[in-house]
Design a protein around this motif. Sequence first.
Motif, PDB file in Angstrom:
ATOM      1  N   PRO A 192       0.934  -1.156  -0.004  1.00 27.16           N
ATOM      2  CA  PRO A 192      -0.028   0.036   0.163  1.00 27.16           C
ATOM      3  C   PRO A 192       0.658   1.485  -0.024  1.00 27.16           C
ATOM      4  CG  PRO A 192       0.178  -0.944   2.359  1.00 27.16           C
ATOM      5  CD  PRO A 192       0.820  -1.816   1.265  1.00 27.16           C
ATOM      6  N   VAL A 193       1.645   1.376  -0.887  1.00 29.97           N
ATOM      7  CA  VAL A 193       2.702   2.752  -1.173  1.00 29.97           C
ATOM      8  C   VAL A 193       2.417   3.145  -2.639  1.00 29.97           C
ATOM      9  CG1 VAL A 193       4.311   1.715   0.726  1.00 29.97           C
ATOM     10  CG2 VAL A 193       4.583   1.143  -1.637  1.00 29.97           C
ATOM     11  N   TYR A 194       2.851   4.299  -2.486  1.00 22.66           N
ATOM     12  CA  TYR A 194       2.831   4.945  -3.928  1.00 22.66           C
ATOM     13  C   TYR A 194       4.050   5.921  -4.141  1.00 22.66           C
ATOM     14  CZ  TYR A 194       1.477   9.530  -2.018  1.00 22.66           C
ATOM     15  OH  TYR A 194       1.591  10.492  -1.252  1.00 22.66           O
ATOM     16  N   THR A 195       4.318   6.396  -5.292  1.00 20.18           N
ATOM     17  CA  THR A 195       5.457   7.180  -5.525  1.00 20.18           C
ATOM     18  C   THR A 195       4.999   8.424  -6.330  1.00 20.18           C
ATOM     19  OG1 THR A 195       8.027   7.630  -5.765  1.00 20.18           O
ATOM     20  CG2 THR A 195       6.753   5.864  -7.310  1.00 20.18           C
ATOM     21  N   VAL A 196       5.582   9.480  -6.462  1.00 19.82           N
ATOM     22  CA  VAL A 196       5.389  10.451  -7.567  1.00 19.82           C
ATOM     23  C   VAL A 196       6.892  11.075  -7.904  1.00 19.82           C
ATOM     24  CG1 VAL A 196       4.205  12.585  -8.183  1.00 19.82           C
ATOM     25  CG2 VAL A 196       3.151  11.257  -6.726  1.00 19.82           C
ATOM     26  N   HIS A 197       7.210  10.917  -9.239  1.00 21.28           N
ATOM     27  CA  HIS A 197       8.490  11.518  -9.522  1.00 21.28           C
ATOM     28  C   HIS A 197       8.317  12.204 -10.853  1.00 21.28           C
ATOM     29  CE1 HIS A 197       8.581   7.619 -11.709  1.00 21.28           C
ATOM     30  NE2 HIS A 197       9.273   8.046 -12.464  1.00 21.28           N
ATOM     31  N   CYS A 198       9.514  12.771 -11.536  1.00 19.25           N
ATOM     32  CA  CYS A 198       9.344  13.359 -12.711  1.00 19.25           C
ATOM     33  C   CYS A 198      10.326  12.820 -13.744  1.00 19.25           C
ATOM     34  CB  CYS A 198       9.774  14.823 -12.309  1.00 19.25           C
ATOM     35  SG  CYS A 198       8.818  15.918 -11.386  1.00 19.25           S
ATOM     36  N   VAL A 199      10.003  12.909 -15.038  1.00 17.73           N
ATOM     37  CA  VAL A 199      10.853  12.349 -16.073  1.00 17.73           C
ATOM     38  C   VAL A 199      10.959  13.564 -17.006  1.00 17.73           C
ATOM     39  CG1 VAL A 199      10.982  10.893 -18.066  1.00 17.73           C
ATOM     40  CG2 VAL A 199      10.075  10.236 -15.837  1.00 17.73           C
ATOM     41  N   ALA A 220      15.551  10.445 -22.255  1.00 21.66           N
ATOM     42  CA  ALA A 220      14.486  10.508 -20.952  1.00 21.66           C
ATOM     43  C   ALA A 220      15.330   9.931 -19.665  1.00 21.66           C
ATOM     44  CB  ALA A 220      13.273   9.512 -21.417  1.00 21.66           C
ATOM     45  N   LYS A 221      15.162  10.969 -18.581  1.00 21.81           N
ATOM     46  CA  LYS A 221      15.798  10.869 -17.693  1.00 21.81           C
ATOM     47  C   LYS A 221      14.797  10.953 -16.415  1.00 21.81           C
ATOM     48  CE  LYS A 221      19.532  12.123 -14.452  1.00 21.81           C
ATOM     49  NZ  LYS A 221      20.678  12.023 -14.180  1.00 21.81           N
ATOM     50  N   ALA A 222      14.834   9.760 -15.343  1.00 22.61           N
ATOM     51  CA  ALA A 222      14.006  10.102 -14.327  1.00 22.61           C
ATOM     52  C   ALA A 222      14.608  10.711 -13.181  1.00 22.61           C
ATOM     53  CB  ALA A 222      13.332   8.601 -13.824  1.00 22.61           C
ATOM     54  N   PHE A 223      13.907  11.437 -12.260  1.00 29.56           N
ATOM     55  CA  PHE A 223      14.019  12.306 -11.496  1.00 29.56           C
ATOM     56  C   PHE A 223      13.265  11.904 -10.027  1.00 29.56           C
ATOM     57  CE2 PHE A 223      15.834  14.835 -14.798  1.00 29.56           C
ATOM     58  CZ  PHE A 223      16.962  15.161 -14.464  1.00 29.56           C
ATOM     59  N   LEU A 224      13.851  11.152  -9.223  1.00 33.33           N
ATOM     60  CA  LEU A 224      13.198  10.452  -8.157  1.00 33.33           C
ATOM     61  C   LEU A 224      13.159  11.473  -7.038  1.00 33.33           C
ATOM     62  CD1 LEU A 224      14.315   6.885  -8.424  1.00 33.33           C
ATOM     63  CD2 LEU A 224      12.701   7.789  -9.358  1.00 33.33           C
ATOM     64  N   GLY A 225      14.239  12.253  -6.884  1.00 28.35           N
ATOM     65  CA  GLY A 225      14.751  13.136  -5.677  1.00 28.35           C
ATOM     66  C   GLY A 225      13.894  14.526  -5.879  1.00 28.35           C
ATOM     67  N   PRO A 226      14.392  15.405  -5.649  1.00 29.29           N
ATOM     68  CA  PRO A 226      13.530  16.676  -5.594  1.00 29.29           C
ATOM     69  C   PRO A 226      12.864  17.059  -6.704  1.00 29.29           C
ATOM     70  CG  PRO A 226      15.943  16.863  -4.735  1.00 29.29           C
ATOM     71  CD  PRO A 226      15.958  15.567  -4.974  1.00 29.29           C
ATOM     72  N   ILE A 227      11.826  17.451  -6.445  1.00 31.84           N
ATOM     73  CA  ILE A 227      10.666  18.034  -7.873  1.00 31.84           C
ATOM     74  C   ILE A 227      11.068  19.318  -8.172  1.00 31.84           C
ATOM     75  CG2 ILE A 227       8.312  18.065  -8.423  1.00 31.84           C
ATOM     76  CD1 ILE A 227       9.050  15.269  -7.510  1.00 31.84           C
ATOM     77  N   PRO A 228      10.950  19.758  -9.443  1.00 28.27           N
ATOM     78  CA  PRO A 228      11.419  20.929  -9.774  1.00 28.27           C
ATOM     79  C   PRO A 228      10.048  21.773  -9.410  1.00 28.27           C
ATOM     80  CG  PRO A 228      11.709  19.412 -11.803  1.00 28.27           C
ATOM     81  CD  PRO A 228      11.299  18.439 -10.506  1.00 28.27           C
ATOM     82  N   LEU A 229      10.365  23.073  -8.905  1.00 30.25           N
ATOM     83  CA  LEU A 229       9.707  23.904  -8.353  1.00 30.25           C
ATOM     84  C   LEU A 229       8.468  24.188  -9.287  1.00 30.25           C
ATOM     85  CD1 LEU A 229      11.734  26.750  -6.548  1.00 30.25           C
ATOM     86  CD2 LEU A 229      10.269  25.090  -5.467  1.00 30.25           C
ATOM     87  N   GLU A 230       8.518  24.199 -10.653  1.00 32.65           N
ATOM     88  CA  GLU A 230       7.358  24.292 -11.394  1.00 32.65           C
ATOM     89  C   GLU A 230       6.523  23.257 -11.581  1.00 32.65           C
ATOM     90  OE1 GLU A 230      10.808  23.337 -14.353  1.00 32.65           O
ATOM     91  OE2 GLU A 230      10.557  24.185 -12.491  1.00 32.65           O
ATOM     92  N   LEU A 231       6.913  21.915 -11.131  1.00 35.48           N
ATOM     93  CA  LEU A 231       6.087  21.115 -11.206  1.00 35.48           C
ATOM     94  C   LEU A 231       5.645  20.492  -9.599  1.00 35.48           C
ATOM     95  CD1 LEU A 231       8.046  18.682 -13.493  1.00 35.48           C
ATOM     96  CD2 LEU A 231       6.067  19.956 -13.951  1.00 35.48           C
ATOM     97  N   GLN A 232       5.544  21.294  -8.644  1.00 34.17           N
ATOM     98  CA  GLN A 232       5.560  20.971  -7.349  1.00 34.17           C
ATOM     99  C   GLN A 232       3.860  20.817  -6.884  1.00 34.17           C
ATOM    100  OE1 GLN A 232       8.252  20.287  -4.714  1.00 34.17           O
ATOM    101  NE2 GLN A 232       6.489  19.052  -4.209  1.00 34.17           N
ATOM    102  N   GLY A 233       3.155  21.720  -7.739  1.00 35.76           N
ATOM    103  CA  GLY A 233       1.952  21.840  -7.546  1.00 35.76           C
ATOM    104  C   GLY A 233       1.498  20.468  -8.156  1.00 35.76           C
ATOM    105  N   ILE A 234       1.648  20.203  -9.322  1.00 32.96           N
ATOM    106  CA  ILE A 234       1.181  18.941 -10.054  1.00 32.96           C
ATOM    107  C   ILE A 234       1.360  17.731  -9.232  1.00 32.96           C
ATOM    108  CG2 ILE A 234       1.329  17.484 -12.050  1.00 32.96           C
ATOM    109  CD1 ILE A 234       2.080  20.360 -13.290  1.00 32.96           C
ATOM    110  N   THR A 235       2.649  17.732  -8.732  1.00 36.75           N
ATOM    111  CA  THR A 235       3.070  16.552  -7.898  1.00 36.75           C
ATOM    112  C   THR A 235       2.307  16.239  -6.620  1.00 36.75           C
ATOM    113  OG1 THR A 235       4.836  17.335  -6.853  1.00 36.75           O
ATOM    114  CG2 THR A 235       5.258  16.247  -8.954  1.00 36.75           C
ATOM    115  N   ASP A 236       2.027  17.586  -6.025  1.00 34.51           N
ATOM    116  CA  ASP A 236       1.219  17.523  -4.755  1.00 34.51           C
ATOM    117  C   ASP A 236      -0.091  17.011  -4.903  1.00 34.51           C
ATOM    118  OD1 ASP A 236       3.568  18.514  -3.238  1.00 34.51           O
ATOM    119  OD2 ASP A 236       2.611  20.495  -3.145  1.00 34.51           O
ATOM    120  N   THR A 237      -0.630  17.469  -6.205  1.00 35.54           N
ATOM    121  CA  THR A 237      -2.180  16.974  -6.431  1.00 35.54           C
ATOM    122  C   THR A 237      -2.137  15.534  -6.789  1.00 35.54           C
ATOM    123  OG1 THR A 237      -2.524  19.215  -7.519  1.00 35.54           O
ATOM    124  CG2 THR A 237      -4.175  17.542  -8.105  1.00 35.54           C
TER     125      THR A 237
END
Length: 193
Positions: A107-114, A126-143
């Motif tokens: 029962p776990v999830y993750t949200v990351h950026c590519v 294409a490169k995955a970024f599992l760590g800090p989310i870019p600021l411009e995407l923070q609202g989307i990842t939080d949603t």
Amino acid sequence: MTPSAEELLTIARLYWGADEAYRFRQDPSPEDLRYEALWAEKTKERPHWGAFVRKLREAIPSCDVWDYAPGLANPSFGALVYPHHEKIMRRPQKVWVVAGYLSILAPVYTVHCVRKEYLGNQLRSAKAFLGPIPLELQGITDTVARHIEAEFGATALPLEVAQTPVPLYVNLMKPPETTLFHALFTSEPGNIL
């Protein structure tokens, strides 16, 4: 409460092999049989996941949201969120995608950026970024995170736990590169549509 790395490893061992004994055999391993049976059971939840993706589209109208659950390839349901972009020109262009995964194993999830780089219509990398989310995407990842938590009751897998090495073979990943992230979500986080 998020399961510990040890608890998650115990779960992952049920579905991923600790050696390559079955790699070139035609018969499936016991782990393969359990994994296929679990996916057959989870397939019944596809309509629920599809409804979730539709709700997510409504919650993020400035983006395109797509269902991304390639069946047996990933041990998770996935949603890809593409911020709207202007037409890709002939010059190199970087496009960010937010990927949210709900594990079918725990029962776990993750949200990351590519980050995808294009030249014209051709994907160059294409490169995955599992760590800090870019600021411009923070609202989307939080949603995405809020919606997964509310709809499925899953908890976010902390990055330090996700990056725990595991002695398992997950698709093309093998020790010592394999982590809990690969075993619970996807062995190819940068390989998305």
